[in-house]
Scaffold this active site. Structure first.
Site, short mmCIF file in Angstrom:
data_model
loop_
_atom_site.label_atom_id
_atom_site.label_comp_id
_atom_site.label_asym_id
_atom_site.label_seq_id
_atom_site.Cartn_x
_atom_site.Cartn_y
_atom_site.Cartn_z
N SER A 120 2.92 -2.43 10.51
CA SER A 120 4.36 -2.55 10.79
C SER A 120 4.97 -3.89 10.38
O SER A 120 5.88 -4.39 11.04
CB SER A 120 4.64 -2.25 12.27
N GLU A 135 -5.95 -4.98 10.45
CA GLU A 135 -4.94 -3.95 10.67
C GLU A 135 -5.25 -3.21 11.97
O GLU A 135 -6.02 -2.23 11.96
CB GLU A 135 -4.95 -2.94 9.52
N GLY A 160 2.07 2.03 10.97
CA GLY A 160 3.05 3.11 10.90
C GLY A 160 3.79 3.39 12.19
O GLY A 160 4.48 4.39 12.31
N GLY A 200 2.57 -1.02 4.44
CA GLY A 200 2.69 0.39 4.09
C GLY A 200 4.15 0.78 3.97
O GLY A 200 4.79 0.59 2.93
N GLY A 201 4.70 1.32 5.05
CA GLY A 201 6.05 1.89 5.03
C GLY A 201 7.11 0.99 4.42
O GLY A 201 7.92 1.42 3.58
N HIS A 244 -9.60 1.19 4.73
CA HIS A 244 -8.34 1.37 5.44
C HIS A 244 -8.58 2.36 6.59
O HIS A 244 -9.35 3.31 6.45
CB HIS A 244 -7.27 1.91 4.49
N GLU A 302 -6.99 4.77 7.69
CA GLU A 302 -6.77 6.18 7.36
C GLU A 302 -7.96 6.76 6.62
O GLU A 302 -8.28 7.94 6.78
CB GLU A 302 -5.46 6.33 6.56
N ASN A 347 0.87 -1.18 0.00
CA ASN A 347 0.00 0.00 0.00
C ASN A 347 0.91 1.23 0.00
O ASN A 347 1.50 1.55 1.02
CB ASN A 347 -0.89 -0.04 1.25
N TRP A 348 1.01 1.85 -1.15
CA TRP A 348 1.92 3.00 -1.25
C TRP A 348 1.35 4.27 -0.63
O TRP A 348 2.02 5.29 -0.53
CB TRP A 348 2.26 3.28 -2.72
N LYS A 349 0.07 4.25 -0.28
CA LYS A 349 -0.59 5.44 0.28
C LYS A 349 -0.33 6.65 -0.64
O LYS A 349 -0.27 6.48 -1.85
CB LYS A 349 -0.13 5.67 1.72
P1 PGA Z 1 2.54 0.14 7.86
O1 PGA Z 1 1.09 0.41 7.22
O2 PGA Z 1 3.07 -1.12 7.24
O3 PGA Z 1 3.34 1.36 7.50
O4 PGA Z 1 2.34 -0.02 9.32
C1 PGA Z 1 0.21 -0.65 7.00
C2 PGA Z 1 -1.03 -0.13 6.32
O5 PGA Z 1 -1.45 0.99 6.64
O6 PGA Z 1 -1.61 -0.80 5.46
#
Ligand code: PGA
Length: 263
Positions: free
Chosen positions: A219, A174, A180, A240-241, A98, A100, A8-10
């Site tokens: 994470s 999640e 994050g 994500g990250g 998600h 966010e 997930n590149w956000k």
């Molecule tokens: P993260 O994000 O790996 O940076 O914790 C996961 C996500 O939001 O899908």
């Protein structure tokens, strides 16, 4: 079941960054001589909307997914993108709910219910995210929150029943407190909640519960991926990250291969 490794590149990356990532990933997969499939690993990438076209056209051996979509098919919804538009672009799936999106853009379980149905009707992979906040966990509400999120977001699809391509439904657990933060859920916490999710799926969709992939997100990194992916009810990762850097994403995919090879 395939182990899905979803990036997930956000809201990250410009065209040149995406081209570099996708070409390196394609070279790596090509060098494996089909081993990814042999070990049951599937790749997916969710770039921002501006890069969907580029990613689809790149022919990278990964399912390209949007990060959100509107529930209506067409209409006066300035700024939004719909399931038929994504399908028309050659996009294979969409991440829905998600945390966010829920937190910053007021995405509700009710809207998600219509989104999951629309995505499946248009034969997109629908990756529905659920997960509790830290306050909810500390209050002993984690399980109830996840149960409610699943039941509400799947209600209309369950009602629509047999006509939907259920093989395209995926769930991601999640925990919001793990996203994050560098603090992933412990294997015990992840497995416990994945069992709850499997049980809820069993109540809602008894014929499909055993084959619906349940991904863990929050994470995930190359260092902890093998342990998390080895858990009996964890069928992949949403990252994500650690999925912004291609070597790190490949490191997680390799962990998936190691787990697949051991099965
Ligand atoms: P993260 O994000 O790996 O940076 O914790 C996961 C996500 O939001 O899908």
């Amino acid at each position: 079941m395939q182990t899905m490794i979803v990036a997930n590149w956000k809201m990250n990356k410009l065209r040149s960054d995406a081209v570099d990532f996708l070409s390196t990933l394609t070279e790596w997969v090509d060098s494996l001589d089909d081993k990814l499939g042999e070990y049951g690993v599937g790749l997916a990438i969710a770039p921002p909307a501006t890069l969907l076209d580029l990613a689809v056209e790149s022919n990278v051996p990964a399912c390209i997914m949007a990060q959100t979509m509107h529930e209506a098919e067409f209409g006066a919804f300035t700024g939004e993108i719909s399931a038929p538009m994504l399908a028309d672009l050659g996009v294979g799936g969409v991440v829905l709910g998600h945390s966010e999106r829920r937190q910053y853009f007021n995405e509700t379980d009710v809207a998600l219910d219509a989104k999951v149905l629309s995505a499946l009707r248009h034969r997109l992979f629908a990756l529905l995210c659920v997960g509790e906040s830290l306050d909810e966990r500390n209050a002993g509400q984690a399980e109830a929150v996840v149960r409610r999120q699943l039941a509400t977001a799947l209600r209309s699809s369950v009602d629509a029943g047999a006509t939907l391509p259920w093989k395209r439904l995926m769930i991601a657990y999640e925990p919001v407190w793990a996203i994050g933060t560098g603090e992933a859920a412990t294997p015990k916490q992840a497995q416990q909640m994945h069992e709850v999710i499997r049980a809820v799926l069993n109540e809602l969709l008894p014929e499909h519960a055993a084959t619906t992939p349940i991904l863990y997100g929050g994470s995930v990194k190359p260092e902890n991926a093998k342990e998390l992916l080895s858990l009996p009810d964890v069928n992949g990762a949403l990252i994500g990250g650690a999925a912004l850097d291609v070597d790190s994403y490949i490191g997680i995919a390799k962990a998936g291969m190691v787990v697949g090879a051991a099965v």
